[in-house]
Design a protein around this motif. Structure first.
Motif, PDB file in Angstrom:
ATOM      1  N   SER A  31      56.987 -22.933   2.462  1.00 18.17           N
ATOM      2  CA  SER A  31      58.133 -21.947   3.269  1.00 18.17           C
ATOM      3  C   SER A  31      59.323 -21.557   2.306  1.00 18.17           C
ATOM      4  O   SER A  31      59.517 -22.144   1.282  1.00 18.17           O
TER       5      SER A  31
ATOM      6  N   LYS B 182      59.039 -21.950  13.890  1.00 17.74           N
ATOM      7  CA  LYS B 182      60.426 -22.455  13.530  1.00 17.74           C
ATOM      8  C   LYS B 182      61.152 -21.763  12.238  1.00 17.74           C
ATOM      9  O   LYS B 182      60.605 -21.035  11.518  1.00 17.74           O
TER      10      LYS B 182
ATOM     11  N   ALA C  22      55.644 -26.886   5.500  1.00 12.67           N
ATOM     12  CA  ALA C  22      57.019 -26.610   4.636  1.00 12.67           C
ATOM     13  C   ALA C  22      57.023 -26.436   3.212  1.00 12.67           C
ATOM     14  O   ALA C  22      57.899 -25.694   2.626  1.00 12.67           O
TER      15      ALA C  22
ATOM     16  N   LEU D 222      65.677 -30.134   5.299  1.00  9.77           N
ATOM     17  CA  LEU D 222      65.765 -28.574   6.001  1.00  9.77           C
ATOM     18  C   LEU D 222      66.115 -29.048   7.539  1.00  9.77           C
ATOM     19  O   LEU D 222      65.880 -29.646   8.235  1.00  9.77           O
TER      20      LEU D 222
ATOM     21  N   ASN E  15      61.987 -17.209   6.164  1.00  8.62           N
ATOM     22  CA  ASN E  15      62.165 -18.483   6.686  1.00  8.62           C
ATOM     23  C   ASN E  15      61.614 -19.150   7.621  1.00  8.62           C
ATOM     24  O   ASN E  15      61.528 -20.560   7.979  1.00  8.62           O
TER      25      ASN E  15
ATOM     26  N   THR F 141      63.764 -22.212   9.318  1.00  9.55           N
ATOM     27  CA  THR F 141      63.954 -23.386   8.352  1.00  9.55           C
ATOM     28  C   THR F 141      65.197 -22.773   7.658  1.00  9.55           C
ATOM     29  O   THR F 141      65.314 -21.556   7.088  1.00  9.55           O
ATOM     30  N   LYS F 142      66.273 -23.702   7.530  1.00  9.24           N
ATOM     31  CA  LYS F 142      67.543 -23.446   6.439  1.00  9.24           C
ATOM     32  C   LYS F 142      67.932 -24.779   5.723  1.00  9.24           C
ATOM     33  O   LYS F 142      67.954 -25.957   6.088  1.00  9.24           O
TER      34      LYS F 142
ATOM     35  N   GLU G 274      65.493 -27.352  10.668  1.00  3.77           N
ATOM     36  CA  GLU G 274      64.653 -26.514  11.699  1.00  3.77           C
ATOM     37  C   GLU G 274      65.015 -26.367  13.000  1.00  3.77           C
ATOM     38  O   GLU G 274      65.540 -26.946  13.691  1.00  3.77           O
TER      39      GLU G 274
ATOM     40  N   PRO H 204      62.923 -21.229   2.856  1.00  5.17           N
ATOM     41  CA  PRO H 204      64.184 -21.801   3.493  1.00  5.17           C
ATOM     42  C   PRO H 204      65.191 -20.563   3.631  1.00  5.17           C
ATOM     43  O   PRO H 204      65.698 -20.242   2.503  1.00  5.17           O
TER      44      PRO H 204
END
Length: 799
Positions: free
Chosen positions: A652, A607, A649, A618, A578, A609-610, A620, A654
């Protein structure tokens, strides 16, 4: 090749050369300096060679005994009752490779106890050899139920699966190494008897077949160098020339070898074959192989090479993929293939004298090869992926143990790749502290290297000729120091402004000319002259060619020859998939002596990310990001890992939002628990055949009823199930199932849900079934596998 010349019969032991009874022969125009002439003293490689000698070699010999390798020979020799054998007909080679490694190791440091044990093994091997020289335990045992690969008589399955000639090749390499290490002819005589049988059996007008798995060509070349028996060299050449065009691309037999110009098929077989082609081109002076292996090398380096130096992108056939097909999570990059890549690039350098081959060799050596063995020396990787989500773990032993035994023989011979020579040209190829005695045409030269490479870029080279003399020192300027991580455009550094490489002689900065990537210093050398090479050891961000779709919008950290990765233990919440790092982020390196036996660690800001429930936005979070050398990953247990770091992103991965499935406990009829988490990781595959991220499968089971089960964190009301099937047809072993059904738990009973839409089974999309709502603590999915195939699951979502 006009530059192939006749040279004396004293050659480098690292390629199996030795003093022979014959006077002159063709060979490589450049000759490696024997590893026995190079005493490595540095703090990076010397401890690893010690671990190999003190831990890995004894461990592998013990595992060979424990796992039936020695019993194979004892039973073939009728010294042990029964006909129970180990798993694979090539298992004999694990013993041969361990003997080869032990022999090399004893040349670095005497070991009388090991010497006696190897003598015992050789006696057992000799007793298993048939009177005419045939040595293949899986046939000689004459088992009531012979292994299905071996065929009903000698050689009939050689082009397919028997591995009879593969076993011979490793026997020859072990025999040459043991003879050179000890002067004893015991194993060499066994090998000669076997090789003489091959000469009688194979060739024009005899059996005209090629080896299904190449390496006998390399072994026969080494036997020729030792014995001077040209029949061995002629047979090695025959085994190459008889390949194709009616065979399979899988083992490089779909075309004549001279008509092959792209890397294809099984990567280990390929690398061994290209190495053998180089050997035979050098030894015969026949140049027809060279354009083929030159083109193949260009194909690999420009389109099929991992940033770690690994080769072989796909587990399907342990093979090269298509151009630019370089997946990370599913990367195969077998350890044996990395070793073969080093062998091949070493030979290419000896033919051409160009540093670009050593650039590839060094990249492979420090990354995709070294990653194959743990820091402790007793845990191993077979594939070397470039990303993981906890599913990869080093093994104590593998039933197919080729990579494990291969490491034992490679590491002791490593010093043989440091230097090379051609008359009065002395090549410095690799940088590690050592003291070496090298014989040039004009006389003896002692070379002393002092360096903290690969962590620091300063290399001091002290030149001590026996008497003052004029000769040429050729010091390699690594491609990475010139902003070129690999030859070609497959990988580039983000920073296009290289810092200067400095060369000093006796403390004074000196201008120098370069030829084929080497700083050329020709002078009248006297004892104590010192050359200092200062390489700009900067932290670089590597970008892949945009045609490598798996690496788009990502970069990899590299420092000197070392490729880095992010690993869970060093980063927040043990997560790295992530993480996103800005491409302009400043990265700093510092040495940590107490981490992973001492490594440079790269630190930067990034960062995490989730994903959030019911939102596409997201979350961050700023966090510190740490990277460690790739070779050292998975020494602290299974974890998340990635080499390629997203800087956008869109690339990414997440951290998923919590769902009923993701917070559940998985159980299954499958025993391999490492696969369980894959069905709830919320990765939506691009197709049913997508193996970029983990998946669950029951292969090799067929025509059985299997299940997966979610036990929820608490009771939930659910009314929908979505499953994405794994199907790697037409070549793989998994297909969509025949049928499936969802059950829910009520008290202690499993009841079928009352579906309100039909159960559909299709590829390349989620298969959704809705049902009357149930309040339950668990769901189970029961799957009927196809009659002739297995099945698997990418993702199972519950709503």
């Amino acid at each position: 090749m006009a530059s192939l010349i006749k040279v004396s019969a004293l050659f480098s032991i690292s390629l199996g050369f030795c003093t022979a009874v014959f006077a002159q022969q063709k060979d490589y125009p450049i000759q490696p300096v024997a590893f026995t002439s190079v005493k490595v003293t540095d703090s990076f490689w010397q401890p690893k060679m010690e671990v190999n000698a003190n831990v890995t070699i004894p461990y592998v010999l013990a595992q060979c005994k424990k796992n039936g390798r020695m019993d194979n020979f004892l039973r073939a020799a009728k010294q042990l009752d029964g006909d129970k054998l180990s798993e694979f007909p090539f298992d004999d080679t694990d013993v041969y490779k361990a003997i080869e490694g032990a022999s090399y190791s004893m040349q670095n440091k005497k070991n009388p106890k090991l010497d006696r044990y190897i003598d015992t093994l050789i006696n057992i091997i000799g007793a298993a050899q048939e009177p005419d020289g045939y040595l293949y335990t899986f046939r000689t045992v004459n088992a009531k139920k012979p292994h299905e690969w071996i065929g009903d008589k000698r050689w009939v399955n050689e082009e397919v699966l028997s591995h009879e000639l593969y076993d011979c090749g490793h026997l020859y390499e072990a025999a040459v190494a043991h003879y050179q290490a000890t002067g004893k002819r015991t194993l060499l005589n066994i090998a000669i008897k076997n090789a003489d049988l091959l000469v009688k059996t194979f060739g024009p007008g005899k059996i005209e077949e090629y080896p299904g798995h190449q390496i006998v060509e390399i072994g026969l070349s080494k036997m020729y160098r030792v014995t001077g028996n040209k029949q061995y060299l002629d047979l090695a050449k025959f085994f190459l020339d008889v390949r194709g065009p009616k065979g399979e691309a899988y083992n490089q037999a779909d075309k004549k070898v001279v008509d092959q110009h792209q890397a294809e098929g099984h990567a280990v077989r390929a690398a061994y074959m290209y190495t053998g082609m180089a050997d035979i081109a050098a030894l015969t002076g026949d140049t027809k192989y060279l354009s083929a292996i030159d083109d193949i090398w260009g194909d690999v380096v420009n389109k099929k090479l991992y940033i770690t130096g690994g080769i072989g992108a796909t587990g399907n056939g342990e093979a090269f993929g298509d151009a630019y097909q370089l997946p990370n999570m599913s990367a195969y990059a077998e350890t044996c293939a990395a070793i073969g890549n080093v062998y091949w690039n070493s030979r290419m350098f000896l033919l051409h004298g160009d540093s670009k081959y050593i650039d590839v060799l060094e990249r492979t050596l420090y990354n995709g090869l070294l990653s194959g063995v743990s820091l402790s020396g007793n845990r191993f990787f077979y594939p070397n992926p470039l990303a993981s989500m906890n599913q990869h773990q080093r093994s104590a032993w593998i039933s197919c143990a080729c990579c494990i035994s291969n490491m034992t023989r490679f590491l002791p011979s490593l010093p043989g790749y440091v230097y090379a020579k051609n008359k009065n040209d002395l090549y410095v190829n690799l940088f590690m502290s050592n003291s070496s005695n090298i014989k040039l045409a004009l006389g003896n030269v002692n070379i002393v290297q002092a360096t903290d490479y690969p962590w620091k870029g300063k290399v001091d080279i002290t030149v001590n000729p026996t008497k003052t003399a004029t000769f040429t020192l050729r010091v390699r300027i690594p491609g990475w120091a010139k902003q070129q991580p690999v030859p070609g455009d497959l990988y580039t550094f983000m920073d296009k402004n290289p810092l200067p490489v400095m060369l000093l002689i006796n403390g004074k900065a000196t201008s120098f000319v370069t030829e084929k990537g080497y700083a050329v210093v020709k002078r009248n050398w006297k004892k104590g002259d010192k050359v200092t090479l200062n390489l700009p050891m900067e932290t670089e961000k590597v970008l892949a060619n945009n045609q490598v779709k798996d690496d788009r919008s990502r970069f990899a950290f590299e420092r000197g020859p070392i490729v880095y990765c992010l690993e869970g233990p060093d980063n927040r919440d043990s997560l790295v998939q992530n993480i996103m790092v800005d491409k302009n982020a400043i990265a700093n390196a510092n040495y940590q002596a107490d981490l992973l036996n001492g490594v440079d660690v790269i630190s930067t800001e990034g960062k995490g990310t989730k994903r959030q429930l019911n939102s596409d936005a997201l979350a961050e979070t700023n966090q510190k990001v740490k990277a460690i050398p790739y070779y050292a990953w998975a020494n602290r247990g299974p974890s998340e890992m990635t080499v390629w770091i997203p800087y956008e992103a869109s690339a990414s991965r997440p951290q998923p939002a919590p769902t009923i499935a993701s917070t559940s406990k998985v159980s299954s009829s499958l025993k391999n628990k490492k696969m369980f988490a894959s069905i709830k990781d919320q990765y939506e595959p691009s197709s049913s055949a997508d193996n970029s991220y983990p998946f669950l499968h029951w292969w090799p089971a067929k025509d059985t009823s299997e299940y997966v089960q979610y036990d929820f964190d608490s009771a939930h009301t659910v009314s929908e199930s979505k499953v994405y099937w794994f199907d790697d047809g037409p070549w793989g072993g998994c297909r969509i199932p025949v049928s499936y059904q969802v059950f829910y738990k009520k008290d202690d009973q499993w009841l079928p849900v009352k579906n309100t839409t039909p159960y559909t089974i299709s590829k390349d999309s989620f298969n959704t079934v809705t049902f009357e709502p149930v309040n339950t603590t668990a769901l189970k999915m029961v799957i009927q596998l196809p009659t002739d195939n297995s099945a698997g699951i990418h993702e199972w979502a519950v709503k």
